[in-house]
Write a protein that holds these residues in place. Structure first.
Motif, PDB file in Angstrom:
ATOM      1  N   LEU A  37       0.867  -1.183   0.000  1.00 24.68           N
ATOM      2  CA  LEU A  37       0.000   0.000   0.000  1.00 24.68           C
ATOM      3  C   LEU A  37       0.904   1.234   0.000  1.00 24.68           C
ATOM      4  O   LEU A  37       1.388   1.671   1.042  1.00 24.68           O
ATOM      5  CB  LEU A  37      -0.911  -0.010   1.231  1.00 24.68           C
ATOM      6  N   VAL A  38       1.130   1.786  -1.153  1.00 24.07           N
ATOM      7  CA  VAL A  38       2.093   2.876  -1.298  1.00 24.07           C
ATOM      8  C   VAL A  38       1.577   4.125  -0.589  1.00 24.07           C
ATOM      9  O   VAL A  38       0.485   4.621  -0.898  1.00 24.07           O
ATOM     10  CB  VAL A  38       2.344   3.186  -2.782  1.00 24.07           C
ATOM     11  N   PRO A  39       2.328   4.654   0.382  1.00 25.63           N
ATOM     12  CA  PRO A  39       1.878   5.866   1.074  1.00 25.63           C
ATOM     13  C   PRO A  39       1.672   7.026   0.108  1.00 25.63           C
ATOM     14  O   PRO A  39       2.466   7.230  -0.829  1.00 25.63           O
ATOM     15  CB  PRO A  39       3.018   6.156   2.060  1.00 25.63           C
ATOM     16  N   TYR A  40       0.634   7.781   0.347  1.00 21.67           N
ATOM     17  CA  TYR A  40       0.330   8.945  -0.484  1.00 21.67           C
ATOM     18  C   TYR A  40       1.316  10.061  -0.152  1.00 21.67           C
ATOM     19  O   TYR A  40       1.501  10.423   1.020  1.00 21.67           O
ATOM     20  CB  TYR A  40      -1.093   9.409  -0.220  1.00 21.67           C
ATOM     21  N   ASP A  41       1.947  10.595  -1.177  1.00 20.79           N
ATOM     22  CA  ASP A  41       2.912  11.682  -1.008  1.00 20.79           C
ATOM     23  C   ASP A  41       2.209  13.004  -1.303  1.00 20.79           C
ATOM     24  O   ASP A  41       1.822  13.262  -2.449  1.00 20.79           O
ATOM     25  CB  ASP A  41       4.106  11.487  -1.937  1.00 20.79           C
ATOM     26  N   VAL A  42       2.017  13.820  -0.299  1.00 15.93           N
ATOM     27  CA  VAL A  42       1.248  15.056  -0.457  1.00 15.93           C
ATOM     28  C   VAL A  42       1.896  16.023  -1.448  1.00 15.93           C
ATOM     29  O   VAL A  42       1.221  16.571  -2.322  1.00 15.93           O
ATOM     30  CB  VAL A  42       1.009  15.726   0.912  1.00 15.93           C
ATOM     31  N   PRO A  43       3.208  16.289  -1.353  1.00 14.01           N
ATOM     32  CA  PRO A  43       3.793  17.262  -2.292  1.00 14.01           C
ATOM     33  C   PRO A  43       3.653  16.852  -3.760  1.00 14.01           C
ATOM     34  O   PRO A  43       3.388  17.694  -4.619  1.00 14.01           O
ATOM     35  CB  PRO A  43       5.263  17.320  -1.862  1.00 14.01           C
ATOM     36  N   THR A  44       3.831  15.559  -4.079  1.00 12.57           N
ATOM     37  CA  THR A  44       3.766  15.127  -5.479  1.00 12.57           C
ATOM     38  C   THR A  44       2.394  14.597  -5.873  1.00 12.57           C
ATOM     39  O   THR A  44       2.145  14.358  -7.070  1.00 12.57           O
ATOM     40  CB  THR A  44       4.809  14.025  -5.751  1.00 12.57           C
ATOM     41  N   ARG A  45       1.511  14.385  -4.882  1.00 13.35           N
ATOM     42  CA  ARG A  45       0.170  13.845  -5.113  1.00 13.35           C
ATOM     43  C   ARG A  45       0.207  12.471  -5.769  1.00 13.35           C
ATOM     44  O   ARG A  45      -0.610  12.132  -6.614  1.00 13.35           O
ATOM     45  CB  ARG A  45      -0.677  14.818  -5.950  1.00 13.35           C
ATOM     46  N   ARG A  46       1.163  11.648  -5.331  1.00 18.01           N
ATOM     47  CA  ARG A  46       1.283  10.290  -5.824  1.00 18.01           C
ATOM     48  C   ARG A  46       1.174   9.312  -4.658  1.00 18.01           C
ATOM     49  O   ARG A  46       1.484   9.649  -3.525  1.00 18.01           O
ATOM     50  CB  ARG A  46       2.614  10.090  -6.541  1.00 18.01           C
ATOM     51  N   GLY A  47       0.774   8.082  -4.987  1.00 22.63           N
ATOM     52  CA  GLY A  47       0.609   7.078  -3.957  1.00 22.63           C
ATOM     53  C   GLY A  47      -0.857   6.801  -3.696  1.00 22.63           C
ATOM     54  O   GLY A  47      -1.739   7.434  -4.286  1.00 22.63           O
ATOM     55  N   GLU A  48      -1.133   5.854  -2.800  1.00 23.57           N
ATOM     56  CA  GLU A  48      -2.506   5.387  -2.596  1.00 23.57           C
ATOM     57  C   GLU A  48      -3.019   5.531  -1.165  1.00 23.57           C
ATOM     58  O   GLU A  48      -4.145   5.943  -0.952  1.00 23.57           O
ATOM     59  CB  GLU A  48      -2.615   3.908  -3.019  1.00 23.57           C
ATOM     60  N   LEU A  49      -2.215   5.168  -0.174  1.00 28.74           N
ATOM     61  CA  LEU A  49      -2.707   5.097   1.202  1.00 28.74           C
ATOM     62  C   LEU A  49      -2.506   6.435   1.908  1.00 28.74           C
ATOM     63  O   LEU A  49      -1.368   6.868   2.123  1.00 28.74           O
ATOM     64  CB  LEU A  49      -1.993   3.981   1.960  1.00 28.74           C
ATOM     65  N   LYS A  50      -3.609   7.076   2.295  1.00 24.81           N
ATOM     66  CA  LYS A  50      -3.540   8.394   2.926  1.00 24.81           C
ATOM     67  C   LYS A  50      -3.547   8.312   4.453  1.00 24.81           C
ATOM     68  O   LYS A  50      -2.757   8.979   5.124  1.00 24.81           O
ATOM     69  CB  LYS A  50      -4.701   9.255   2.443  1.00 24.81           C
ATOM     70  N   TYR A  51      -4.462   7.532   4.996  1.00 24.65           N
ATOM     71  CA  TYR A  51      -4.597   7.438   6.458  1.00 24.65           C
ATOM     72  C   TYR A  51      -4.894   6.004   6.861  1.00 24.65           C
ATOM     73  O   TYR A  51      -5.460   5.222   6.092  1.00 24.65           O
ATOM     74  CB  TYR A  51      -5.747   8.316   6.970  1.00 24.65           C
ATOM     75  N   VAL A  52      -4.543   5.695   8.103  1.00 24.81           N
ATOM     76  CA  VAL A  52      -5.039   4.511   8.787  1.00 24.81           C
ATOM     77  C   VAL A  52      -5.787   5.009  10.026  1.00 24.81           C
ATOM     78  O   VAL A  52      -5.219   5.730  10.853  1.00 24.81           O
ATOM     79  CB  VAL A  52      -3.905   3.547   9.190  1.00 24.81           C
ATOM     80  N   LEU A  53      -7.061   4.648  10.120  1.00 22.76           N
ATOM     81  CA  LEU A  53      -7.914   5.089  11.221  1.00 22.76           C
ATOM     82  C   LEU A  53      -8.283   3.866  12.063  1.00 22.76           C
ATOM     83  O   LEU A  53      -8.834   2.891  11.541  1.00 22.76           O
ATOM     84  CB  LEU A  53      -9.176   5.762  10.676  1.00 22.76           C
ATOM     85  N   VAL A  54      -7.975   3.924  13.348  1.00 16.64           N
ATOM     86  CA  VAL A  54      -8.202   2.780  14.235  1.00 16.64           C
ATOM     87  C   VAL A  54      -9.029   3.227  15.428  1.00 16.64           C
ATOM     88  O   VAL A  54      -8.705   4.232  16.073  1.00 16.64           O
ATOM     89  CB  VAL A  54      -6.866   2.182  14.734  1.00 16.64           C
ATOM     90  N   THR A  55     -10.100   2.491  15.722  1.00 14.42           N
ATOM     91  CA  THR A  55     -10.922   2.748  16.909  1.00 14.42           C
ATOM     92  C   THR A  55     -10.946   1.498  17.765  1.00 14.42           C
ATOM     93  O   THR A  55     -11.115   0.393  17.245  1.00 14.42           O
ATOM     94  CB  THR A  55     -12.364   3.127  16.522  1.00 14.42           C
ATOM     95  N   GLN A  56     -10.786   1.671  19.079  1.00  6.87           N
ATOM     96  CA  GLN A  56     -10.765   0.546  20.009  1.00  6.87           C
ATOM     97  C   GLN A  56     -11.960   0.601  20.942  1.00  6.87           C
ATOM     98  O   GLN A  56     -12.277   1.646  21.519  1.00  6.87           O
ATOM     99  CB  GLN A  56      -9.482   0.554  20.841  1.00  6.87           C
ATOM    100  N   SER A  57     -12.636  -0.521  21.109  1.00  7.76           N
ATOM    101  CA  SER A  57     -13.768  -0.614  22.026  1.00  7.76           C
ATOM    102  C   SER A  57     -13.275  -0.860  23.442  1.00  7.76           C
ATOM    103  O   SER A  57     -12.114  -1.232  23.656  1.00  7.76           O
ATOM    104  CB  SER A  57     -14.687  -1.760  21.605  1.00  7.76           C
ATOM    105  N   PRO A  58     -14.148  -0.687  24.442  1.00  9.53           N
ATOM    106  CA  PRO A  58     -13.744  -0.998  25.816  1.00  9.53           C
ATOM    107  C   PRO A  58     -13.317  -2.451  26.007  1.00  9.53           C
ATOM    108  O   PRO A  58     -12.554  -2.763  26.921  1.00  9.53           O
ATOM    109  CB  PRO A  58     -15.005  -0.679  26.635  1.00  9.53           C
ATOM    110  N   ASP A  59     -13.799  -3.342  25.147  1.00  6.59           N
ATOM    111  CA  ASP A  59     -13.414  -4.758  25.229  1.00  6.59           C
ATOM    112  C   ASP A  59     -12.083  -5.043  24.550  1.00  6.59           C
ATOM    113  O   ASP A  59     -11.597  -6.174  24.596  1.00  6.59           O
ATOM    114  CB  ASP A  59     -14.494  -5.632  24.577  1.00  6.59           C
ATOM    115  N   GLY A  60     -11.515  -4.050  23.864  1.00  9.96           N
ATOM    116  CA  GLY A  60     -10.249  -4.245  23.170  1.00  9.96           C
ATOM    117  C   GLY A  60     -10.378  -4.612  21.712  1.00  9.96           C
ATOM    118  O   GLY A  60      -9.371  -4.809  21.028  1.00  9.96           O
ATOM    119  N   ASP A  61     -11.615  -4.718  21.192  1.00 12.83           N
ATOM    120  CA  ASP A  61     -11.796  -4.976  19.768  1.00 12.83           C
ATOM    121  C   ASP A  61     -11.482  -3.722  18.969  1.00 12.83           C
ATOM    122  O   ASP A  61     -11.567  -2.594  19.478  1.00 12.83           O
ATOM    123  CB  ASP A  61     -13.229  -5.425  19.490  1.00 12.83           C
ATOM    124  N   LEU A  62     -11.151  -3.925  17.680  1.00  8.75           N
ATOM    125  CA  LEU A  62     -10.697  -2.821  16.847  1.00  8.75           C
ATOM    126  C   LEU A  62     -11.509  -2.712  15.561  1.00  8.75           C
ATOM    127  O   LEU A  62     -11.889  -3.720  14.966  1.00  8.75           O
ATOM    128  CB  LEU A  62      -9.223  -3.021  16.455  1.00  8.75           C
TER     129      LEU A  62
END
Length: 374
Positions: A110-135
């Motif tokens: 997953l090629v990281p998105y490069d902001v200055p050149t506007r190339r690549g694919e992956l912009k963010y990884v968003l992770v949420t954790q529940s009180p039980d530890g699930d994601l």
């Protein structure tokens, strides 16, 4: 709290980190009290403090670096990735998932998105954790190009990170400063994350909002329930209801509750939680809070509002002033906009208030105020 990233000037997001926590809390309380002082005597209950670190239930990580050496954290002013996987605001269980996700970025190419050149694919990884530890894990992509690789390598991720119960790809083709796009591709059988808050199971969908600090959010909903029960209304509106946190907590036999929210994902989450609880007198609908109030046939006994930072605004505040609504519970993340709204509804006087420190180490907070007519 000590942070080597702050000390090295790599990240300065925690603007109050050098101030003792007790002083942070006192300053926030004083700020709220000063802003609301013009509206008459107000009983301030003791503030709800948070743990100083490890309180965030979500990580919003900009992806930088290279596919073989990705960074998960923030981008510096030049668009270069700064790795913050060991940020002290994340609990240890959430921190432990981040190296696995970085390895997955490499494995799935997953090629990281490069902001200055506007190339690549992956912009963010968003992770949420529940009180039980699930994601819940969401990969924000520029296009569908990487989806086949995500699907191919997903079994590896689920094997190494079994707590990842919901995994999605979000598509954000535009080059702009937002975290997510409108389209979500669900990659796992489950598409929701169960958040146990007090005695209520909330079901979070990928694009539905939930407070960042689960323990303090639970306290907020307990306070809301206590204040609503004390007013003993037969009908309640929860405007800006999100995933239904207030509405589901204040539901009671013989009490009708209506929740209004613009996000269809949040409303679907709220409806799932309501159905699980078997609450037949609770209804949720997608819509604008102000438009709903202005076109309603009759007002309820009590209104709960939990608006964004801009507040409820003059139209809804004016309607509340005219409506004859007996009681309002106003939860605000910005006491300045709360004070502006109070000017527009002078008949609804603040009776008690309480500060909740959702965001230690920063100037942000939540404040909840009980208003009544007269």
């Amino acid at each position: 709290m000590q942070c080597h990233h702050f000390d090295a000037a790599r990240c300065r997001s925690c603007t109050l980190i050098e101030q003792p926590y007790a002083e942070q809390l006192a300053a926030k309380q004083e700020r709220c009290a000063d802003l609301l002082a013009p509206f008459g005597p107000l009983e301030w209950l003791p503030p709800v403090a948070s743990v100083e670190q490890g309180f965030r239930n979500k990580a919003k990580l900009a992806v930088g670096g290279t596919v073989d050496a990705p960074t998960l954290g923030i981008l510096d002013p030049g668009g270069v990735g700064v790795d913050l996987r060991d940020c002290g605001l994340y609990p240890a269980t959430l921190q432990a998932a981040l190296p696995v996700l970085a390895s997955f970025v490499t494995r799935a190419r997953l090629v990281p998105y490069d902001v200055p050149t506007r190339r690549g694919e992956l912009k963010y990884v968003l992770v949420t954790q529940s009180p039980d530890g699930d994601l819940m894990v969401r990969f924000v992509l520029r296009s569908t190009e990487a989806l086949p690789r995500l699907r191919k390598h997903l079994p590896w991720l689920l094997d190494v990170l079994p707590r990842a119960v919901a995994v999605t790809a979000n598509l954000l083709p535009e080059h702009k400063a937002v975290l997510e796009g409108p389209e979500e591709v669900v990659l796992t059988e489950r598409s929701t994350l169960r958040m146990r808050v007090n005695d209520v199971d909330l079901h979070l969908r990928p694009q539905s909002f939930f407070q960042t600090n689960t323990e303090v959010a639970a306290a907020l909903y307990r306070i809301g329930r206590e204040w609503v029960d004390a007013a003993a209304p037969r009908s309640v509106w929860d405007l800006y209801c999100g995933v239904g946190g207030f509405a589901l907590h204040v539901a009671a036999p013989g009490r009708s509750v209506v929740g209004i929210e613009t996000s269809t994902e949040a409303v679907a989450s709220a409806e799932q939680s309501r159905d699980d609880l078997g609450l037949t007198d609770v209804r949720f609908a997608t819509g604008d809070a102000t438009a709903f109030a202005l076109t309603a046939d009759a007002p309820p006994d009590l209104v709960v509002v939990n608006p964004p930072r801009r507040g409820i605004g003059p139209d809804l505040a004016g309607w509340l002033e005219r409506s004859g609504v007996r009681d309002v519970v106003y939860s605000s993340c910005n006491a300045a906009s709360l004070a502006r709204d109070l000017v527009a509804m002078p008949s609804l006087r603040p009776r008690r208030g309480r500060l909740l420190d959702m965001f230690p180490q920063t100037g942000h907070y939540e404040v909840v105020v009980a208003l009544s007519r007269g």
